[in-house]
Design a protein around this motif. Sequence first.
Motif, PDB file in Angstrom:
ATOM      1  N   GLN A 654       0.829  -1.208   0.000  1.00  0.00           N
ATOM      2  CA  GLN A 654       0.000   0.000   0.000  1.00  0.00           C
ATOM      3  C   GLN A 654       0.860   1.254   0.000  1.00  0.00           C
ATOM      4  OE1 GLN A 654      -2.979   0.138   3.071  1.00  0.00           O
ATOM      5  NE2 GLN A 654      -3.887   2.037   2.318  1.00  0.00           N
ATOM      6  N   GLU A 655       1.942   1.222   0.784  1.00  0.00           N
ATOM      7  CA  GLU A 655       2.844   2.365   0.800  1.00  0.00           C
ATOM      8  C   GLU A 655       3.473   2.590  -0.564  1.00  0.00           C
ATOM      9  OE1 GLU A 655       5.644   1.504   3.839  1.00  0.00           O
ATOM     10  OE2 GLU A 655       4.191   1.660   5.485  1.00  0.00           O
ATOM     11  N   ARG A 656       3.727   1.506  -1.261  1.00  0.00           N
ATOM     12  CA  ARG A 656       4.388   1.614  -2.566  1.00  0.00           C
ATOM     13  C   ARG A 656       3.408   1.982  -3.672  1.00  0.00           C
ATOM     14  NH1 ARG A 656       6.142   2.048  -6.896  1.00  0.00           N
ATOM     15  NH2 ARG A 656       7.914   1.008  -7.920  1.00  0.00           N
ATOM     16  N   THR A 657       2.171   1.460  -3.615  1.00  0.00           N
ATOM     17  CA  THR A 657       1.232   1.608  -4.732  1.00  0.00           C
ATOM     18  C   THR A 657       0.003   2.449  -4.410  1.00  0.00           C
ATOM     19  OG1 THR A 657      -0.038  -0.375  -4.138  1.00  0.00           O
ATOM     20  CG2 THR A 657       1.910  -0.677  -5.551  1.00  0.00           C
ATOM     21  N   GLY A 658      -0.303   2.611  -3.111  1.00  0.00           N
ATOM     22  CA  GLY A 658      -1.546   3.289  -2.725  1.00  0.00           C
ATOM     23  C   GLY A 658      -2.750   2.382  -2.742  1.00  0.00           C
ATOM     24  N   ILE A 659      -2.542   1.113  -3.134  1.00  0.00           N
ATOM     25  CA  ILE A 659      -3.653   0.159  -3.187  1.00  0.00           C
ATOM     26  C   ILE A 659      -3.755  -0.545  -1.833  1.00  0.00           C
ATOM     27  CG2 ILE A 659      -4.537  -1.933  -4.293  1.00  0.00           C
ATOM     28  CD1 ILE A 659      -3.006  -1.087  -6.808  1.00  0.00           C
ATOM     29  N   PRO A 660      -4.931  -0.573  -1.215  1.00  0.00           N
ATOM     30  CA  PRO A 660      -5.079  -1.180   0.119  1.00  0.00           C
ATOM     31  C   PRO A 660      -5.229  -2.701   0.037  1.00  0.00           C
ATOM     32  CG  PRO A 660      -7.166  -0.258  -0.553  1.00  0.00           C
ATOM     33  CD  PRO A 660      -6.184   0.081  -1.652  1.00  0.00           C
ATOM     34  N   TYR A 661      -4.164  -3.360  -0.417  1.00  0.00           N
ATOM     35  CA  TYR A 661      -4.228  -4.822  -0.555  1.00  0.00           C
ATOM     36  C   TYR A 661      -4.627  -5.480   0.766  1.00  0.00           C
ATOM     37  CZ  TYR A 661      -2.262  -5.391  -5.263  1.00  0.00           C
ATOM     38  OH  TYR A 661      -2.072  -5.390  -6.625  1.00  0.00           O
ATOM     39  N   LEU A 662      -5.447  -6.527   0.647  1.00  0.00           N
ATOM     40  CA  LEU A 662      -5.816  -7.359   1.783  1.00  0.00           C
ATOM     41  C   LEU A 662      -5.260  -8.766   1.556  1.00  0.00           C
ATOM     42  CD1 LEU A 662      -9.540  -6.268   2.235  1.00  0.00           C
ATOM     43  CD2 LEU A 662      -7.518  -5.404   3.431  1.00  0.00           C
ATOM     44  N   PHE A 663      -5.348  -9.590   2.571  1.00  0.00           N
ATOM     45  CA  PHE A 663      -4.881 -10.977   2.430  1.00  0.00           C
ATOM     46  C   PHE A 663      -5.888 -11.923   3.046  1.00  0.00           C
ATOM     47  CE2 PHE A 663      -3.220  -9.616   6.551  1.00  0.00           C
ATOM     48  CZ  PHE A 663      -3.518 -10.689   7.376  1.00  0.00           C
ATOM     49  N   VAL A 664      -5.795 -13.188   2.627  1.00  0.00           N
ATOM     50  CA  VAL A 664      -6.606 -14.234   3.208  1.00  0.00           C
ATOM     51  C   VAL A 664      -5.798 -15.526   3.185  1.00  0.00           C
ATOM     52  CG1 VAL A 664      -7.753 -14.764   1.009  1.00  0.00           C
ATOM     53  CG2 VAL A 664      -8.830 -15.415   3.152  1.00  0.00           C
ATOM     54  N   ASP A 665      -5.854 -16.261   4.273  1.00  0.00           N
ATOM     55  CA  ASP A 665      -5.191 -17.555   4.376  1.00  0.00           C
ATOM     56  C   ASP A 665      -5.892 -18.395   5.406  1.00  0.00           C
ATOM     57  OD1 ASP A 665      -4.286 -16.184   6.719  1.00  0.00           O
ATOM     58  OD2 ASP A 665      -2.561 -17.557   6.828  1.00  0.00           O
ATOM     59  N   VAL A 666      -5.472 -19.658   5.554  1.00  0.00           N
ATOM     60  CA  VAL A 666      -5.955 -20.543   6.601  1.00  0.00           C
ATOM     61  C   VAL A 666      -4.737 -21.128   7.286  1.00  0.00           C
ATOM     62  CG1 VAL A 666      -7.212 -22.662   7.140  1.00  0.00           C
ATOM     63  CG2 VAL A 666      -8.101 -21.086   5.410  1.00  0.00           C
ATOM     64  N   ASP A 667      -4.675 -20.954   8.619  1.00  0.00           N
ATOM     65  CA  ASP A 667      -3.516 -21.459   9.349  1.00  0.00           C
ATOM     66  C   ASP A 667      -3.457 -22.982   9.290  1.00  0.00           C
ATOM     67  OD1 ASP A 667      -2.896 -18.871  10.116  1.00  0.00           O
ATOM     68  OD2 ASP A 667      -4.004 -19.021  12.010  1.00  0.00           O
ATOM     69  N   PRO A 668      -2.265 -23.567   9.127  1.00  0.00           N
ATOM     70  CA  PRO A 668      -2.131 -25.030   9.159  1.00  0.00           C
ATOM     71  C   PRO A 668      -2.044 -25.544  10.588  1.00  0.00           C
ATOM     72  CG  PRO A 668      -0.001 -24.030   8.762  1.00  0.00           C
ATOM     73  CD  PRO A 668      -0.985 -22.890   8.838  1.00  0.00           C
ATOM     74  N   VAL A 669      -2.128 -26.844  10.739  1.00  0.00           N
ATOM     75  CA  VAL A 669      -1.774 -27.483  12.002  1.00  0.00           C
ATOM     76  C   VAL A 669      -0.262 -27.356  12.166  1.00  0.00           C
ATOM     77  CG1 VAL A 669      -1.703 -29.673  13.262  1.00  0.00           C
ATOM     78  CG2 VAL A 669      -3.715 -29.075  11.883  1.00  0.00           C
ATOM     79  N   ASN A 670       0.180 -27.091  13.391  1.00  0.00           N
ATOM     80  CA  ASN A 670       1.602 -26.850  13.620  1.00  0.00           C
ATOM     81  C   ASN A 670       2.466 -27.997  13.085  1.00  0.00           C
ATOM     82  OD1 ASN A 670       3.846 -25.414  14.729  1.00  0.00           O
ATOM     83  ND2 ASN A 670       3.884 -26.879  16.432  1.00  0.00           N
ATOM     84  N   ASN A 671       3.433 -27.629  12.239  1.00  0.00           N
ATOM     85  CA  ASN A 671       4.413 -28.554  11.671  1.00  0.00           C
ATOM     86  C   ASN A 671       3.790 -29.715  10.885  1.00  0.00           C
ATOM     87  OD1 ASN A 671       6.753 -27.221  12.484  1.00  0.00           O
ATOM     88  ND2 ASN A 671       6.739 -28.208  14.502  1.00  0.00           N
TER      89      ASN A 671
END
Length: 899
Positions: A654-671
């Motif tokens: 966002q600082e570089r482009t001005g675009i308010p990028y968002l993210f989405v993920d799903v956490d895995p089970v540890n290791n």
Amino acid sequence: MASQDLVIVPAHTPKPLPSYLRSELTSTLLSNSAIPVIQRTLHQASQEAHWEGSIRERAKQIITQGQATGWQEVVEMLVKESCERPDHRPHVPGGLRRLRRDQSSSAGSTRPPNEATNVTFPEQAIRAGKEAIKEALDPLIEQALQLNIVMPASEASRDRFATNQGTIVHLLLDQQQIPAVALRTLTFACKHAGLGFELTSLALYKIVGVVELAYPHMIIAQGESVIARGLCGCTSDEVWARNVRRPLFQGTQELNGSPLRLSGHLGKLSPRVISCEARYMMKFSQCLTAFGLIFSPLASAITVADITGTRYLSPRSGSAFSNLTGLVTAKGPNGLWIRSTQPDDDERTSESVYVFSRSVGANLAAGDIITLDGNVTEYRSSSAYLFLTEVTSPRNVRVVSKGNPVEPVVLGARTSAIIGEKDVSPPTEQYSALDNGDVFGVPNNVSRVSQTNPELEPNTYGMDFFESLSAELVTIQGVTALGRQANSFGDQWVYGNWPVTGKNSRGGLTVTDSDSNPETITVGSPLDGTRNPNTTKLGDSLTDITGVIQYNFGFYSILPLTAPSVKSSQSPALPPPSRIKSNGRCNKLTVADYNIENFTPGNSRIPLVVEHIATYLGTPSIVFVQEVQDNSGATNDGTVDANLTLSGLTQALQERTGIPYLFVDVDPVNNADGGQPGGNIRNAYLFNPEEVRLYKPNPGSSTDANAVLPGPSLRFNPGRIDAPPAFRSSRKPLVAQWETVDGKGNFFTVNVHWTSKGGSSSLQGDPRPPVNGGIDERNAQANVTGSFIAQILAQDKDAAVIAAGDFNEFSFVEPLERFVQISGLQELDVLSGVPEVERYTYTFGSSQQQLDHMYVSPSVARRVGKNDFEHVHVNTWAAEEDVASDHDPTVASLNVCTK
């Protein structure tokens, strides 16, 4: 060279024993009446031998009267006396004095009177001698066994010498631990009884002559003055010199029905020197014969090609040899390389071999012609590698001449004078006949080079080509670097000025169907201790490289005599930014894919990744990312959340482009998903909320398996595809359903990071076809992922589906072929007409290759244009300091409109 006396030395230099063992062994050997045995054997053998009396009697007299303390002195005395007495001057110029006249020869043979006849020895005398020496050897061998100096090869070892006469003697000698006096006594006793004695070769090189005797090996060498002015006192006016040269040194002479072969630089010898050498050798033969020694048919010296053979494994592996002649072409810290002085025209045989020894080359230099004895050994440091044929335990190394020219073989040309008539341009497609036409064939690892040992076909198979040049000194001209350094040791993959396939616009070589570029070679550590350049990039031009070809750590390498340098680099340093841009509407969304390699919070590579996404990918609508680590990075502390990692990236964007990028993920089970322990890498999406958004968000958890519901829609959005057997210790595909902000587009995405190729074998390794690590897991993952997508299309054949990510496989190998077949998706590389050689996102070893792919459903495929997809080579082209990841990103312009 100063005048020298005749020197007779053991081939093995005894290693020192503890004093108490040395004295005990010496005493035991000598107390077994070795000298009386010699006398008795000589007497028994001589009863039926038709020798010239004076030599026989003189030899017996020397022994019985104790005029010599060892057999060396006896031989030396006989040689000197024979040469000094004019009445013993030979009148048979062929080499060996006629010691017994053949009955057939005196009965009308047409053999010229001056030509030597066969030399034989009565069988009764041989049997008597063997029995006598067996009587003496048994207690000696028993004592050696008791002192742990030798171990019997089998229970029958002590009886074997009756049929395999050198077995016991070699067991003793190969230990190199018998005191010198005992060695001399045992040596003479074995020779005297005819136990395996043979004169194995006679070769003359310029002024120096070498005669080599085997079982056991002894060397008789004489210098220039001995030949020219020495023991035999040759004079320039001796008429028979002309006769000597013809039968002895040109062509062959029959001895016991076998040809006597002589080789060397005979054309450079004067008749005077040849005549003296012939006279000397004849006199020496008389002396040996006087002792009852048996002259077996003479054999020509072993050649390098005899050792290397026409297959991967030497036909002489595990055996000892004598009198190998070679030109020293290079020296390294652990040995030296020699080239045959008698090359053949067989393209399968290497004319060079590596001599492994940390000490033998100390006083040798490139340009020396040497002869040596040694053992043939096959060596490898891993069962996954090929064997390297080498000479070990070199001994009796003798310098024949110095200052000889050393000329490398220029690869990419045809050579005739140096190593015989051979084509030295490597094949460009196939590695081995054992691959059955496809180095990526399935199943793999169905055969092994070390077990099959196929005959080399160097004009057809790349591995065979380099094996046929193993240990050869070569020059590579027109050197092109295939990427950055391959490892921390500074190894560098290159190709030279020869035909290649798969050449891309940057000068690299791209893996294509069934072709993984066997014409390449790696540049290993320079032999002079210099270091290869660490600034190389894909397509760089390097200075010519001269070095030896050696199989090292799974690959054929050239070990340079000195390090090359970079001559020039490709321009521009990086590719131009992609011209693919989003218009913010459903008919031209931009979708990118980028494996950002173990990306962690506060990563120093954030500015580079941001630059790539913002500038080179043109701020895509959605970015599929892989290898996003959790908030604590590789620290194995139980953390699985990656919100800090991803928010740091989106904020920087966002600082570089001005675009308010968002993210989405799903956490895995540890290791549970592989990668660095504690890192918990996962797939995620970065998206521009001004262009796209999740359709009816309903995130799943790490243990929720997604499913296709009627509509079609997703049980979890986003959610992970999971089938435990298929995705055990691997990243689960992240599936999401999206809509465009303009309300006219709806589409599904599948973000993939399948099991890696870890555990693969070298393309130039022993298993054939090579082991493709993880292929079974990827096949299972292709089934699961493809079936999930097929369920979506089964409900709506016009659904827009995009699958992208790091598939860790090539499109022409079974897992991806299976995925395409099951899912019904189509590859964007093909749809947009990307040339095959430009389809790469990764550099590994010798090639550029494509592990990252993008596939679309038929409704999307129908609207893909020629320039709608691009691989952006911001990392494969970059210098080390400018690399953000080991993968290149890709970007596509897609029409996902449904209304």
